[in-house]
Design a protein around this motif. Structure first.
Motif, PDB file in Angstrom:
ATOM      1  N   LEU A  18       1.774   3.331 -10.350  1.00 28.28           N
ATOM      2  CA  LEU A  18       1.907   3.864  -8.993  1.00 28.28           C
ATOM      3  C   LEU A  18       2.928   4.996  -8.958  1.00 28.28           C
ATOM      4  CD1 LEU A  18       1.767   0.490  -7.096  1.00 28.28           C
ATOM      5  CD2 LEU A  18       0.085   2.315  -6.960  1.00 28.28           C
ATOM      6  N   GLY A  19       3.395   5.389 -10.139  1.00 31.46           N
ATOM      7  CA  GLY A  19       4.264   6.559 -10.206  1.00 31.46           C
ATOM      8  C   GLY A  19       5.749   6.258 -10.252  1.00 31.46           C
ATOM      9  N   ALA A  20       6.121   4.998 -10.414  1.00 32.47           N
ATOM     10  CA  ALA A  20       7.551   4.678 -10.472  1.00 32.47           C
ATOM     11  C   ALA A  20       8.143   5.111 -11.808  1.00 32.47           C
ATOM     12  CB  ALA A  20       7.758   3.173 -10.276  1.00 32.47           C
ATOM     13  N   GLY A  21       9.383   5.602 -11.761  1.00 37.04           N
ATOM     14  CA  GLY A  21      10.113   5.921 -12.994  1.00 37.04           C
ATOM     15  C   GLY A  21      11.076   4.789 -13.296  1.00 37.04           C
ATOM     16  N   PRO A  22      11.914   4.937 -14.332  1.00 35.42           N
ATOM     17  CA  PRO A  22      12.848   3.869 -14.695  1.00 35.42           C
ATOM     18  C   PRO A  22      13.715   3.405 -13.514  1.00 35.42           C
ATOM     19  CG  PRO A  22      12.872   5.595 -16.341  1.00 35.42           C
ATOM     20  CD  PRO A  22      12.003   6.088 -15.240  1.00 35.42           C
ATOM     21  N   ARG A  23      14.184   4.373 -12.724  1.00 36.91           N
ATOM     22  CA  ARG A  23      15.003   4.050 -11.563  1.00 36.91           C
ATOM     23  C   ARG A  23      14.227   3.203 -10.556  1.00 36.91           C
ATOM     24  NH1 ARG A  23      19.539   6.661  -8.949  1.00 36.91           N
ATOM     25  NH2 ARG A  23      18.862   6.583  -6.789  1.00 36.91           N
ATOM     26  N   VAL A  47       0.840  -1.202   0.000  1.00 41.17           N
ATOM     27  CA  VAL A  47       0.000   0.000   0.000  1.00 41.17           C
ATOM     28  C   VAL A  47       0.875   1.253   0.000  1.00 41.17           C
ATOM     29  CG1 VAL A  47      -1.745   1.275   1.303  1.00 41.17           C
ATOM     30  CG2 VAL A  47      -1.913  -1.207   1.098  1.00 41.17           C
ATOM     31  N   ARG A  48       2.061   1.151   0.594  1.00 37.73           N
ATOM     32  CA  ARG A  48       2.956   2.316   0.670  1.00 37.73           C
ATOM     33  C   ARG A  48       3.803   2.510  -0.570  1.00 37.73           C
ATOM     34  NH1 ARG A  48       5.200   2.124   6.781  1.00 37.73           N
ATOM     35  NH2 ARG A  48       7.001   3.146   5.893  1.00 37.73           N
ATOM     36  N   PHE A  49       3.749   1.572  -1.502  1.00 39.21           N
ATOM     37  CA  PHE A  49       4.682   1.608  -2.639  1.00 39.21           C
ATOM     38  C   PHE A  49       4.732   2.972  -3.332  1.00 39.21           C
ATOM     39  CE2 PHE A  49       6.207   1.051  -6.910  1.00 39.21           C
ATOM     40  CZ  PHE A  49       7.204   0.101  -6.796  1.00 39.21           C
ATOM     41  N   GLY A  50       3.556   3.470  -3.697  1.00 34.64           N
ATOM     42  CA  GLY A  50       3.504   4.732  -4.436  1.00 34.64           C
ATOM     43  C   GLY A  50       3.903   5.921  -3.570  1.00 34.64           C
ATOM     44  N   LEU A  51       3.558   5.842  -2.282  1.00 33.04           N
ATOM     45  CA  LEU A  51       3.875   6.947  -1.376  1.00 33.04           C
ATOM     46  C   LEU A  51       5.382   7.064  -1.201  1.00 33.04           C
ATOM     47  CD1 LEU A  51       1.146   6.076   1.260  1.00 33.04           C
ATOM     48  CD2 LEU A  51       1.023   7.776  -0.555  1.00 33.04           C
ATOM     49  N   ARG A  52       6.037   5.895  -1.137  1.00 34.41           N
ATOM     50  CA  ARG A  52       7.486   5.900  -0.993  1.00 34.41           C
ATOM     51  C   ARG A  52       8.130   6.435  -2.269  1.00 34.41           C
ATOM     52  NH1 ARG A  52      11.127   0.671   0.214  1.00 34.41           N
ATOM     53  NH2 ARG A  52      12.976   1.726  -0.556  1.00 34.41           N
ATOM     54  N   GLU A  53       7.535   6.068  -3.390  1.00 34.04           N
ATOM     55  CA  GLU A  53       8.059   6.548  -4.671  1.00 34.04           C
ATOM     56  C   GLU A  53       7.951   8.079  -4.744  1.00 34.04           C
ATOM     57  OE1 GLU A  53      10.122   5.530  -7.909  1.00 34.04           O
ATOM     58  OE2 GLU A  53       9.401   4.127  -6.393  1.00 34.04           O
ATOM     59  N   ARG A  58      13.100  -1.131  -7.399  1.00 33.85           N
ATOM     60  CA  ARG A  58      12.031  -1.590  -6.504  1.00 33.85           C
ATOM     61  C   ARG A  58      11.165  -2.691  -7.105  1.00 33.85           C
ATOM     62  NH1 ARG A  58       8.756   2.991  -4.088  1.00 33.85           N
ATOM     63  NH2 ARG A  58       8.191   1.329  -2.641  1.00 33.85           N
ATOM     64  N   VAL A  59      11.388  -3.008  -8.390  1.00 35.29           N
ATOM     65  CA  VAL A  59      10.623  -4.118  -8.977  1.00 35.29           C
ATOM     66  C   VAL A  59      11.568  -5.187  -9.535  1.00 35.29           C
ATOM     67  CG1 VAL A  59       8.844  -4.798 -10.614  1.00 35.29           C
ATOM     68  CG2 VAL A  59       8.739  -2.551  -9.532  1.00 35.29           C
ATOM     69  N   LEU A  60      12.411  -4.810 -10.495  1.00 29.29           N
ATOM     70  CA  LEU A  60      13.256  -5.811 -11.149  1.00 29.29           C
ATOM     71  C   LEU A  60      14.195  -6.493 -10.139  1.00 29.29           C
ATOM     72  CD1 LEU A  60      14.221  -4.104 -14.547  1.00 29.29           C
ATOM     73  CD2 LEU A  60      12.226  -5.470 -13.946  1.00 29.29           C
ATOM     74  N   PRO A 109      14.201  -6.705  -6.583  1.00 28.26           N
ATOM     75  CA  PRO A 109      13.617  -7.620  -5.592  1.00 28.26           C
ATOM     76  C   PRO A 109      12.959  -8.833  -6.237  1.00 28.26           C
ATOM     77  CG  PRO A 109      12.433  -5.517  -5.641  1.00 28.26           C
ATOM     78  CD  PRO A 109      13.652  -5.346  -6.482  1.00 28.26           C
ATOM     79  N   SER A 110      12.346  -8.633  -7.395  1.00 32.42           N
ATOM     80  CA  SER A 110      11.679  -9.758  -8.032  1.00 32.42           C
ATOM     81  C   SER A 110      12.685 -10.814  -8.472  1.00 32.42           C
ATOM     82  CB  SER A 110      10.860  -9.238  -9.211  1.00 32.42           C
ATOM     83  OG  SER A 110      10.765 -10.197 -10.207  1.00 32.42           O
ATOM     84  N   ALA A 111      13.878 -10.377  -8.910  1.00 31.27           N
ATOM     85  CA  ALA A 111      14.867 -11.316  -9.435  1.00 31.27           C
ATOM     86  C   ALA A 111      15.778 -11.892  -8.342  1.00 31.27           C
ATOM     87  CB  ALA A 111      15.714 -10.635 -10.509  1.00 31.27           C
ATOM     88  N   SER A 112      15.822 -11.233  -7.178  1.00 31.27           N
ATOM     89  CA  SER A 112      16.801 -11.630  -6.154  1.00 31.27           C
ATOM     90  C   SER A 112      16.829 -13.117  -5.794  1.00 31.27           C
ATOM     91  CB  SER A 112      16.597 -10.818  -4.878  1.00 31.27           C
ATOM     92  OG  SER A 112      16.909  -9.490  -5.128  1.00 31.27           O
TER      93      SER A 112
END
Ligand SMILES: Nc1ncnc2c1ncn2[C@@H]1O[C@H](COP(=O)(O)OP(=O)(O)OP(=O)(O)O)[C@@H](O)[C@H]1O
Ligand SMILES: [Mg+2]
Lengths: 265, 257
Positions: free
Chosen positions: B163-168, A99-105, B173-175, B177-180
């Motif tokens: 959710l607003g993530a950029g390339p970084r 739930v915090r993912f976007g907020l942290r971003e 935060r996705v690639l 942890p998902s691959a670890s």
């Protein structure tokens, strides 16, 4: 001014192996007002997901454009929250961290992240599950978390692509009531895609019916049922007559797709 | 027995040990029963005695230490460079297009065939041993990590974008942890291969290490020592494997089935 304007948006997918290109969506125009709850109803393959993905910025239209508060959408962003049909919680994060993912971003202070997350986890009724990992939760709980995760970001519009499609009938009904209750209290603008007629009517202030592929808008039906709505409205005459009307519209479209295969219909 | 039904922990351990018992029993019967000549295969008891003598009289502990050091050195070096490159290749397609053809080619070059060249370039010192291991595992790590990162679930990436993530954010935060968990699993696998390469490197032009001891024992026809050396390698491998598995389960509880 309308919040979201879909202006002549069409999408053609290039042909595979030199085959003919697929026209997934004939140019569609639609205006969504602030605080509106619109459901898009259409038969399978009519381009509902394609349209929603274009609004989210995950796909680009081959023609037309999408405007949000007057600004053209050119890519995905936190101002348009999305809940997918498949379970897309991050499996390595707990419910609270999801739930915090976007907020942290966004770089919010940790204390603020925590209080916003707490608020939304309570809203979707998942207190006590904050430290669970997604795989420990049922499908309904995962989708509730996904809704909380999207809303925690305070998006201008919430996009949902058949979020309850994989759930059983009872859970589905409960989820609809939950989402509707959230909308009634928060007045978030919502665009909700489904192929379930009852679901479309129950939550919406407007139901937009799409034709079979290539999709276009066939009907735009207001739902004049007062809020707050309880599940009991599903058995009222007003609801039933709307349902009968939409069933007719959708059946005609479904027949266009399957008709060739039906003997003597 | 039903397919895919798990066994209890106690039963799993018992079954695992049972095979070792069967194995040693068969070996004992074959050697002590006189079915196989002592020249070709020492019996378990002789092997243990020889092993004891190796440690007591020939300073075998030093050989074991140096071999472990080489394996870890080469492995860590390869992981240090290979994992980041693999991640970059998996995440960014132009980087992949640049390196992938060469890495795929290099992957098929047998590290052992480089030994004569490496001796020429780096002598017979430690650098040469580390390089053999490095060449043997680096390209494998790069490719396996790249595939792992590249096959991250697209819907998770898309969810992160909305959710607003950029390339970084997507990479970190996705690639990652998902691959670890899969990367850790790759490293566990590759550590096993590093053991093969170190022994090969030590068989040729080395003055210490388990592989060197094995070549020495061959000259003396001492099969007891050879087998003891091999078993030593197996035991160390087993221990490191368990350590890796344990650490992975600790670090990635969400990835457990
Ligand atoms: N990436 C793609 N490449 C080629 N064709 C595609 C692609 N994505 C969708 N299509 C085609 O576009 C059409 C519309 O697809 P879309 O997923 O938007 O339908 P839908 O209305 O969401 O259907 P459903 O209710 O089954 O989810 C389909 O005929 C599909 O085959
Ligand atoms: Mg769809």
């Amino acid at each position: 001014m309308s919040k979201l304007v879909i202006d002549g948006v069409g999408r053609t997918f290039p042909g595979v192996h030199g085959g003919a290109p697929t026209l997934a969506l004939t140019p569609v125009s639609l205006a969504v007002a602030d605080n509106d709850f619109i459901t898009i109803l259409g038969p399978s393959g009519c381009g509902k997901s394609t349209l929603l993905r274009i609004v989210a910025g995950l796909d680009r239209p081959t023609e037309g454009r999408v405007l949000l508060d007057g600004a053209e959408v050119s890519g995905p962003g936190a101002d348009r929250g999305m809940v997918f049909q498949s379970y897309t919680l991050f499996p390595w994060l707990t419910i609270e961290e999801n739930v915090r993912f976007g907020l942290r971003e966004k770089g919010l202070p940790v204390a603020e992240q925590a209080s916003i997350a707490r608020h939304w986890i309570r809203k979707v009724g998942l207190e006590g599950f904050e430290r669970h990992y997604p795989k420990m939760l049922s499908g309904g709980m995962q989708q509730r978390t996904a809704i909380a995760r999207a809303l925690a970001n305070a998006p201008k519009i919430l996009l949902l692509d058949e979020p309850f499609g994989a759930l059983d009938h009872q859970t589905r009904g409960l989820m609809q009531e939950l989402l509707l209750a959230i909308w009634e209290s928060e007045k978030t603008t919502v665009l909700f895609v489904t192929h379930d007629i009852e679901e479309a009517i129950f939550m919406a202030s407007r139901v937009v019916v799409m034709s079979a592929r290539p999709g276009r808008i066939k009907a735009d039906v207001a739902v004049p049922i007062a809020h707050p709505r309880l599940y009991t409205v599903k058995t009222t005459p007003a609801f039933s007559s709307l349902k009968a009307r939409l069933t007719e519209e959708i059946r005609a479209e479904a027949l266009k797709v399957e008709g060739a295969a039906l003997p003597g219909d | 027995m039903k397919p895919l039904v798990p066994v209890s922990r106690a039963r799993k351990v018992a079954l695992g040990i049972a095979f070792f018992v069967v194995f040693v029993a068969a070996w004992s019967v074959a050697t002590l029963g006189g079915f196989v000549s002592k020249t070709f295969l020492a019996d378990p008891l002789t092997m243990l005695v020889e092993g004891w003598e190796l440690f007591a009289k020939h300073g075998f502990a030093y050989d074991v230490g140096i071999t472990v050091w080489r394996v870890l050195g080469g492995f860590v070096l390869a992981a240090l460079f290979g994992v980041p490159l693999g991640i970059a290749m998996g995440a960014f397609k132009p980087v992949e297009a640049f390196f992938e053809p060469f890495v795929s080619f290099a992957r098929y070059l047998p590290a052992s065939a480089f030994i004569p060249l490496l001796i020429l370039w780096a002598g017979i010192g430690e650098a040469q041993k580390l390089l053999v291991i490095f060449i043997g595992v680096f390209f494998q790590i790069v490719l396996m990590v790249a595939v792992t990162v590249g096959s991250t679930r697209r819907d998770l990436v898309e969810a992160a974008y909305t959710l607003g993530a950029g390339p970084r954010g997507i990479v970190r935060r996705v690639l990652l942890p998902s691959a670890s968990p899969q990367i850790a699993e790759t490293l566990r696998l590759v550590l096993g291969w590093a053991w093969t390469y170190v022994i090969v490197a030590e068989l040729i032009g080395a003055s210490s290490g388990i592989g060197h001891m094995i070549t020495d024992s061959q000259a003396l026809l001492n099969t007891g020592q050879i087998i003891f050396g091999i078993i030593m390698i197996g035991l160390i491998g087993l221990v490191s494997d368990f350590a890796f598995k344990w650490a992975n389960q600790r670090m990635y509880p969400w990835a457990l089935h």
